[in-house]
Write a protein that holds these residues in place. Structure first.
Motif, mmCIF file in Angstrom:
data_model
loop_
_atom_site.group_PDB
_atom_site.id
_atom_site.type_symbol
_atom_site.label_atom_id
_atom_site.label_comp_id
_atom_site.label_asym_id
_atom_site.label_seq_id
_atom_site.Cartn_x
_atom_site.Cartn_y
_atom_site.Cartn_z
ATOM 1 N N ALA A 1 0.838 -1.207 0.000
ATOM 2 C CA ALA A 1 0.000 0.000 0.000
ATOM 3 C C ALA A 1 0.864 1.245 0.000
ATOM 4 C CB ALA A 1 -0.929 -0.010 1.211
ATOM 5 N N ILE A 2 2.081 1.127 0.533
ATOM 6 C CA ILE A 2 3.031 2.235 0.546
ATOM 7 C C ILE A 2 4.010 2.006 -0.604
ATOM 8 C CG2 ILE A 2 4.692 3.522 1.942
ATOM 9 C CD1 ILE A 2 3.457 2.102 4.405
ATOM 10 N N LYS A 3 3.891 2.811 -1.637
ATOM 11 C CA LYS A 3 4.741 2.648 -2.813
ATOM 12 C C LYS A 3 6.113 3.271 -2.562
ATOM 13 C CE LYS A 3 1.094 0.905 -4.679
ATOM 14 N NZ LYS A 3 0.936 -0.577 -4.683
ATOM 15 N N ARG A 4 7.137 2.606 -3.070
ATOM 16 C CA ARG A 4 8.492 3.110 -2.883
ATOM 17 C C ARG A 4 8.616 4.536 -3.423
ATOM 18 N NH1 ARG A 4 13.906 0.941 -2.391
ATOM 19 N NH2 ARG A 4 15.385 2.368 -3.363
ATOM 20 N N CYS B 1 12.484 0.478 0.529
ATOM 21 C CA CYS B 1 12.064 1.850 0.785
ATOM 22 C C CYS B 1 13.231 2.785 0.492
ATOM 23 C CB CYS B 1 11.581 2.010 2.225
ATOM 24 S SG CYS B 1 12.858 1.698 3.467
ATOM 25 N N THR B 2 12.967 4.080 0.563
ATOM 26 C CA THR B 2 13.984 5.098 0.286
ATOM 27 C C THR B 2 14.564 5.582 1.600
ATOM 28 O OG1 THR B 2 12.624 5.782 -1.599
ATOM 29 C CG2 THR B 2 14.440 7.219 -0.970
ATOM 30 N N ARG C 1 11.319 8.083 2.955
ATOM 31 C CA ARG C 1 10.274 8.833 2.258
ATOM 32 C C ARG C 1 8.919 8.141 2.395
ATOM 33 N NH1 ARG C 1 12.668 12.750 -0.735
ATOM 34 N NH2 ARG C 1 14.799 12.373 -1.500
ATOM 35 N N GLU C 2 8.883 6.980 3.034
ATOM 36 C CA GLU C 2 7.659 6.187 3.049
ATOM 37 C C GLU C 2 7.030 6.014 4.434
ATOM 38 O OE1 GLU C 2 10.225 5.088 -0.374
ATOM 39 O OE2 GLU C 2 10.578 5.076 1.784
ATOM 40 N N PHE C 3 7.841 5.736 5.452
ATOM 41 C CA PHE C 3 7.309 5.222 6.706
ATOM 42 C C PHE C 3 7.085 6.323 7.734
ATOM 43 C CE2 PHE C 3 9.849 1.219 5.489
ATOM 44 C CZ PHE C 3 8.844 0.820 4.615
#
Length: 771
Positions: A281-284, A636-637, A706-708
């Protein structure tokens, strides 16, 4: 600033606009009210183990009335509903309704291990609930909730470095009375919270019988179309529901004017769905989760993520008046057993191929086979109104449990399964403490309070059964790793505070406090055939100063500024298996403010505002945390400096976390509530009430990405109804999460999986009381 954040700010501002407009209209049309008719009244708290006016307590305390928390819970929420309603308090879960995690002033614990300790202690009717499952005991027929911010080590002991949340239920009385609240809404969400009590023998024996029933239908579709490796199949309305059944009986004995004994027993039966993770659901490269459907998910394993627990407990609280002192004894016992299972990768592996093959499987189950917690407190306290007030006492704590952890191979259908892919741990935690506190009025204006405590805390985790191969012939736990680990810490705690009365409407206070969290053992890693990890005790020194003011009878405004430092802070990261790993960092710093205001300009309008701002920072250049990774790829970034190291024979990327904020420590929070009553010809009233809270930047993990993270999360509620002329009965329509916000509340890093907040619930409610 994003349009999403702007929208949330405007919606929160609308709550204040409603209050202002309502006030203006009423001021023009209604007769002039007397000061008494709009007075707020005193708030009595027991933050220092005796009843005192909130404005006279030199501690940062927020008090939530029972009716307020019941309004939040009408939509099916549990104790997590407190998050966002109290400045400085945050709460979340990645293990369903049986494992809440609380954070105060940025301090908490993201560890999902069933044996994890937390720096926020839960106290229910003067009984400490230490185990993470006991902390989820439902709140019902409650009188008041107090959130004490900052270390509370002198009077409440270890593991209160962040603070405590204190739930006080309605106690028995010699006057017959009762109350009930019922609601029904979306997804067949239903809640009944009720209590009744009164005398059995006049002036000698009284009772209080309380109950809670809460449920919701399964409402999330499992769109998986095949048959999983453990036999899981998809289906409509397959997940998301729960059923909660609770009862409590209290008996109050007052054989003499000097002696009172309150005997309490409770039982809980819970069955529901554990947390649902939405894979990818969380795109890189981004943080937007709005394209992920909340009510649909494809899970190929986990058999619907079931969880179920039964809990029983009881206590005897006796108080004996001995002239100018009171002797109090509190004896309590709690036990629980149950399990929670989940598809932890959050999606059907076939939907995420790598090189044409299904990518990633995750499934686990935690079982508490049996837990027994005994506590005993003995306290002697002065009970006069003189300038010197004091209390001394002792406390003993004993908790023992047998806990099991099962991994994926255990659940697979034969011949792929391994029936020995689980571990059993025996955990023991014992603690004793002696404490004293004294408060002396040096002058009519200045009161000094000093408290101290010495605590010994012991932990032991023993591997009773290790993982084996499928045939049961080979023990897979490393032969060189310890199977019985013991830790011990003996630490002092103290607090010193001063309260200065400028005038009857304004009190200034300052406080310095020291506390500690006991050493911790992480035993779950044994299911991955890895050694236990441990963390030594952490200590905190906190400084705060603030004021408590009530310039008029209808306006209350309190604010506090604080700073703290935690040495040897206990942190939790992930290893190569995604399993939690404990370790200590050198220290963490924080500073911030929190403020609360309540205003009732006239009898028919009231509103409140709470706000907090917080800065936290991990300080240790030597500490690195393993980052998001799956199949050798970073998912992730990562924004922090990284290094590559070999872990379990495989290269792993780790991020330097020095200077990062603590996980789940919102940079700021803002909450508002308003109620407007419109008097009717029959002396009844129509009313409209609303509440909203918005949360600033919140990082979910130790490293920065950038995601979490979440930023600008907003939730709002609305209630419209009618109260009878005697104000004893109310019928209303309500909406929780009225705008249907899909807020990110947590993550599973290696799968870029999202945890969402509660859905929008629209319904009706009915409440009443009699006496």
């Amino acid at each position: 600033m994003s349009t999403r954040i702007i929208k949330r700010a405007l919606l929160l501002g609308a709550a204040f606009s409603l209050a202002t407009a309502a006030h203006a209209q009423t001021a023009d049309q209604a007769p002039v009210e007397t000061a008494d008719s709009s007075a707020l009244g005193d708030i009595v708290v027991t933050a220092e183990r005796r009843s005192e006016n909130l404005q006279r307590v030199p501690v940062s305390v927020a008090a939530v009335k029972g009716d307020d928390i019941r309004a939040f819970q009408a939509g099916g929420e549990d104790a997590l509903a407190l998050a966002g309603r109290v400045p400085g308090l945050y709460a979340e879960t990645t293990t369903g309704r049986i494992f809440p995690r609380f954070y105060i002033r940025g301090l908490g614990n993201i560890d999902f291990y069933l044996g994890a300790s937390q720096p926020v202690s839960i106290i229910q009717d003067d009984v400490v609930l230490e185990h993470v499952v006991l902390k989820s005991n439902p709140v019902f027929d409650v009188n008041q909730i107090e959130v004490l911010r900052g270390p509370q080590g002198s009077l409440f002991g270890r593991n209160t470095t962040a603070g405590i949340i204190k739930f006080d239920t309605i106690r028995p009385s010699m006057d017959f009375n009762g109350r009930a609240s019922a609601s029904y809404g979306s997804y067949n969400t239903a809640t009944l919270d009720a209590g009744v009590g009164g005398p059995i023998v006049a002036d000698k024996v009284a009772f209080r019988l309380s109950g809670l029933y809460q449920r919701r239908d399964d409402w999330v579709d499992n769109t998986f179309t095949g048959t999983g490796a453990d036999g899981t199949r998809g289906g409509k309305d397959a997940l998301g529901g729960f059923e909660e059944k609770d009862v409590r009986l209290q008996l109050l004995f007052t054989p003499t004017e000097a002696l009172s004994i309150n005997v309490s027993g409770h039982a809980r039966d819970y069955d529901g769905t554990s947390t649902i993770f939405h894979r990818q659901a969380i795109k890189r490269g981004g943080n937007n989760v709005q394209s992920e459907p909340r009510d649909k998910i494809a899970l190929d394993e986990g058999q619907g993520n079931p969880q179920a627990y039964t809990t029983y407990g009881g206590s005897v609280n006796a108080a004996l008046e001995l002239g100018g002192v009171t002797l109090t004894s509190i004896t309590a016992y709690e036990t629980t057993a149950g399990f929670s299972r989940g598809d932890t990768d959050g999606g059907a592996a076939a939907n995420f191929p790598v090189n044409g093959l299904p990518n990633g499987f995750g499934q686990s189950q935690g079982n508490v086979r049996d837990l027994d917690q005994w506590t005993q407190e003995l306290r002697l306290a002065s009970n006069g109104d003189g300038p010197f007030k004091w209390q001394v006492g002792g406390f003993y704590f004993d908790s023992r449990d047998d806990t099991e952890f099962y991994q994926r191979a255990f659940f697979l259908t034969p011949p792929a399964n391994n029936p020995n892919n689980f571990v059993r741990l025996h955990n023991v935690n014992t603690s004793w403490a002696a404490f004293a506190q004294g408060s002396y009025a040096l002058t009519d204006a200045l009161t000094l309070t000093v408290g101290g405590r010495i605590t010994e805390d012991k932990k032991r985790t023993a591997l009773v059964r290790s993982t084996r191969n499928a045939a049961g012939t080979v023990d897979l736990f490393p032969a060189t790793a310890p199977r019985d680990v013991r830790l011990k810490a003996t630490e002092p705690s103290f607090d010193v505070s001063a309260l200065y009365t400028v005038n009857p409407d304004l009190n200034l206070y300052a406080r310095v406090a020291r506390g500690f969290r006991g050493p911790t053992i992480q035993g779950r890693s044994a299911v991955f055939n890895s050694p236990f990890t441990t963390a030594d005790a952490e200590t905190i020194v906190s400084y705060e100063a603030g004021f408590k003011s009530q310039p008029t009878s209808n306006l209350r405004f309190n604010a506090t500024a604080f700073t703290w430092r935690v040495d040897d802070i206990q942190l939790n990261g992930n290893d190569a298996d995604g399993n939690g790993v404990l370790f200590n960092a050198d220290h963490a710093n924080a500073y911030g403010i929190e403020a609360e205001a309540e205003w009732r300009p006239i009898r028919n309008i009231s509103f409140s505002l709470g706000a907090s701002a917080l800065h936290t920072e991990i300080k240790d250049k030597r500490v690195f945390a393993q980052v998001c990774a799956l199949n050798g790829r970073t998912t992730c970034t990562v924004l922090d400096p990284t290094i590559v190291r070999t872990i379990f024979g495989q290269p792993a990327t780790l991020a330097q976390v020095d200077g990062n904020p603590l996980p789940n420590a919102p940079k700021w929070q803002l909450n508002a509530a308003v109620r407007y009553d419109i008097p009717l010809w029959n002396d009844g009233a129509l009313f409209v009430s609303g509440d909203a809270n918005v949360q600033g930047y919140t990082n979910f993990v130790l490293y920065r990405t950038r995601e979490f993270y979440a930023d600008g999360n907003l939730e709002a509620g609305l209630k419209v109804g009618y109260t009878t002329p005697d104000q004893k009965y109310e019928i209303a329509a309500f909406a929780r999460n009225i705008t249907g916000e899909k807020n990110l509340k947590g993550v599973i890093e290696n799968y870029n999986a999202a945890v969402f907040n509660e859905p929008r619930i629209i319904g009706v409610s009915l409440s009443g009381r009699f006496d």
